[in-house]
Design a protein around this motif. Structure first.
Motif, short mmCIF file in Angstrom:
data_model
loop_
_atom_site.label_atom_id
_atom_site.label_comp_id
_atom_site.label_asym_id
_atom_site.label_seq_id
_atom_site.Cartn_x
_atom_site.Cartn_y
_atom_site.Cartn_z
N VAL A 262 43.17 73.62 88.58
CA VAL A 262 43.66 74.42 89.70
C VAL A 262 44.89 73.78 90.31
N TRP A 263 44.88 72.45 90.44
CA TRP A 263 46.04 71.74 90.97
C TRP A 263 47.27 71.97 90.10
N ARG A 264 47.09 71.97 88.78
CA ARG A 264 48.20 72.21 87.88
C ARG A 264 48.77 73.61 88.08
N ARG A 265 47.89 74.59 88.33
CA ARG A 265 48.38 75.95 88.57
C ARG A 265 49.17 76.02 89.87
N MET A 266 48.70 75.28 90.89
CA MET A 266 49.40 75.31 92.17
C MET A 266 50.76 74.62 92.09
#
Length: 700
Positions: A679-683
């Motif tokens: 999720v952090w990578r997507r953000m």
């Protein structure tokens, strides 16, 4: 020599393997007493038919030699039932159906109107209700208005005479035409063309139609009358005749004779009744154990709801006996339990309700009960995946249609298979349709009752979760307007927690809704939390009291629980408010307090908990701790560095004992860590830098 494991060790290992996925919710003694009373009531109602059971049954072994004390004529109940079954197939009473009669009269009026149009136009080529020959056309053209009215009235009287006698749809066309000719031969008009046209028109109107319907009550009376005329079958017994011999099976005829002479006792049979009572009580206990295994957070009011529905169903079985519809008593409660407590709880409730049948199912047919079980199980499996009330409404329509088609198919295949699922009688299509219609009405009532049961018994359905997750709800709108920083923080955590729950197979809908409400307590003082502070001073700096600041942080949990009660949030949602903080230390204010007093009590700077007791609240705690750290990572941080950061935070929570009650395994924790980084990578995905043209100066 290989040593065998001890029994106690095997028992502890089995308990550990069979332990539920989360900690069981403890019930108080008063709550357990209420559950026990309801279990006893269910067991009493279920075993009531066996309280006065006869001590002998047809087919059982005779415990003594029995000799007829005198001569008598004894009614043969077996032969009587067989004769009644044979008469049932051919003793059908039909009566006039007023609705069908009215429709046939209206059809005749339309035919007369169309014929009048043909006569007014005078065109032989015009399409009319019947084909006209030359004589009939000439008669139509030359008849006067009085002759037309008299002819129409005579035709109506002829139709009324035929309909009052009853019209059979399978009557041959030739016989119907001959009957019509006899009715119209005395028409006012003497012309043969008038009579032939009347016969054609009336035959075309009535052909292939019927105004009869079957009357069950009159059919039953006819059967009883025929039985009386034929004579009740009897068994002739002479004095001294041997009725039964000890150790031999008792035949149905011998049972009737024993009952006639008073050899069959109908006194209370406590042993038989107690056995069935214990069976029903054990079934209730098994149902509750399985429901608590499937739903460890099962509240006592949930158990009371399941037992109350079971008691209601058992009472209906006892009241209606053989006329009860298994579909009507099994399917709607199963749908209610499934929606409120899950598919597993619905299936175990349906199984117990089907097994605890107070009366034998001989009158119903074992196959009919089995079909009801199949429909109820299919409804439970499908309803467990529904995510809106609209889908449930579609299910309430499709289940009765499926039951009707299934029973009709079994009825058609019955001659081929020889399986009589309805016992001695076969229903017609109208009766099957009526039973399916009753099922549909009860399902609609059950859907209307589900919102009431949600608030009364604290049920948390999938549709209720999705409704609570609507960001336009008043409490969430207040959070977004009065504490926008907290609301933005909530949305970030919701994305992390939802992906983490999906990675380990937890309840995604539950954690999404719980995440939205976990920080609503900050509404009591939004500016005391850093995410809502702008450029002004921090109130904690002016307070200058670490212990008072810690009390403010604890207050957001206490105030959140008050808001949850005020807005009637379900208990599983309200649990996210205290459990997402658990008993964590308020590290910043504890550090400030120790700068002033190194011996300060650490417990004053811990949240009051409880620690997370489910996988969902544990994942939310981890997401709450990792969200700020992930957002603060530099842009060039690699995935491995991000995972190490998350693992350090998770390890600190684990060492602090916050995850002990959540039953999260090491593998699940690692999956959650990887989901957070994903999720952090997507953000933090990269974007193309778009050139922004400079403003050109305006020339004067």
């Amino acid at each position: 020599m290989v040593g065998l494991p001890r029994v106690s060790r095997l028992w502890r290992r089995w308990l550990r393997d069979e332990a539920p996925a989360r900690r069981l919710l403890r019930w108080s003694r008063l709550q357990l007493s209420a559950v026990l009373v309801l279990c006893l009531a269910v067991a009493m109602v279920s075993s009531l038919p066996w309280l006065l059971k006869p001590d002998l049954q047809p087919g059982s072994l005779a415990p003594f030699d029995a000799v007829a004390p005198k001569g008598a004529l004894v009614q043969d109940s077996t032969a009587l039932e067989q004769r009644r079954s044979n008469l049932l197939a051919r003793s059908v009473v039909q009566v006039i159906d007023r609705q069908q009669t009215l429709e046939l009269r209206q059809r005749l009026e339309r035919q007369l109107g169309e014929l009048q149009q043909v006569s007014l136009t005078g065109s032989a080529a015009r399409v009319g209700p019947v084909n006209l020959d030359a004589n009939e056309q000439r008669w139509l053209q030359k008849r006067s208005e009085n002759e037309r009215l008299a002819w129409d009235d005579a035709l109506r009287r002829a139709a009324d005479r035929m309909l009052s006698q009853g019209l059979v749809s399978g009557l041959a066309e030739g016989q119907l035409r001959e009957a019509v000719r006899l009715q119209v031969r005395d028409l006012v008009a003497e012309e043969p063309a008038a009579r032939s046209l009347a016969a054609k028109l009336l035959t075309g109107t009535l052909q292939g139609s019927s105004n009869l319907r079957t009357d069950p009550n009159l059919s039953k009376q006819l059967i009883e009358t025929q039985l009386t005329k034929q004579g009740i079958p009897t068994i002739e017994v002479r004095a001294g005749d041997l009725i039964t011999r000890k150790g031999e099976p008792i035949s149905p005829q011998a049972y009737d004779v024993l009952d006639y002479f008073g050899k069959v006792r109908r006194e209370p049979q406590p042993a038989i009744w107690f056995r069935h009572f214990l069976e029903a009580l054990a079934a209730c206990a098994v149902m509750l154990l399985v429901m608590r295994r499937e739903r460890p957070g099962l509240e006592v009011r949930h158990a009371l709801l399941a037992l109350a529905l079971l008691l209601l169903v058992q009472g209906a079985k006892l009241w209606f006996k053989g006329s009860i519809s298994p579909l009507a008593v099994l399917v709607p409660p199963t749908l209610v339990i499934t929606e409120g407590l899950g598919t597993g709880c619905g299936l175990v409730w349906m199984s117990i309700a089907a097994l605890l049948w107070p009366e034998p199912v001989n009158g119903l047919g074992d196959g009919r009960l089995l079909m009801a079980v199949v429909v109820a199980a299919a409804g439970a499996l499908i309803a467990g995946r529904q995510r809106s009330r609209g889908q449930l409404l579609q299910l309430a329509v499709m289940l009765p249609i499926g039951a009707l088609l299934g029973q009709w198919l079994m009825l058609q295949l019955q001659p081929l298979t020889g399986w009589r699922i309805w016992g001695a009688t076969n229903p017609n299509l109208d009766e099957l349709a009526a039973e399916s219609l009753l099922l549909g009405i009860l399902l609609m009532l059950a859907l209307l009752l589900i919102p009431v049961l949600e608030s009364s018994f604290g049920l948390l359905t999938r549709a209720r979760l999705l409704e609570l997750a609507d960001q336009e709800r008043p409490l969430l709108r207040r959070l977004s307007c009065e504490a926008p920083g907290t609301f933005e923080h909530t949305l970030m955590i919701c994305g992390l927690a939802e992906e983490g729950a999906r990675a380990i197979g937890a309840d995604v809908d539950l954690i999404r809704t719980g995440s939205l409400y976990h920080d609503v307590g900050k509404l009591h003082a939004p500016n005391w939390f850093i995410e809502n502070q702008k450029d002004g001073p921090n109130p904690h700096d002016s307070l200058d009291d670490p212990q008072a600041s810690a009390a403010v942080l604890q207050a957001h949990v206490d105030e959140g629980l008050k808001l949850a009660r005020r807005h009637r949030l379900p208990r599983p949602i309200a649990d996210f408010i205290p459990e997402h903080q658990g008993t964590l230390k308020m590290g910043y204010f504890l550090h400030k307090a120790r700068e002033r007093d190194p011996d300060v009590d650490e417990s004053r700077f811990r949240y009051r908990g409880p620690a997370p007791r489910s996988r969902e609240t544990a994942v939310l705690m981890l997401a709450d701790g990792c969200e700020a750290a992930l957002r603060s990572l530099p842009p060039d941080t690699s995935d491995d560095q991000a995972r190490d950061t998350v693992r350090r935070i998770v390890a600190s929570r684990h060492q602090d004992g916050q995850l002990r009650k959540s039953t999260l395994s090491r593998t699940e924790v690692e999956l959650v860590v990887r989901a957070f980084v994903q999720v952090w990578r997507r953000m933090r995905h990269r974007r193309i830098p778009y050139p922004i043209p400079a403003r050109r100066g305006l020339s004067v």
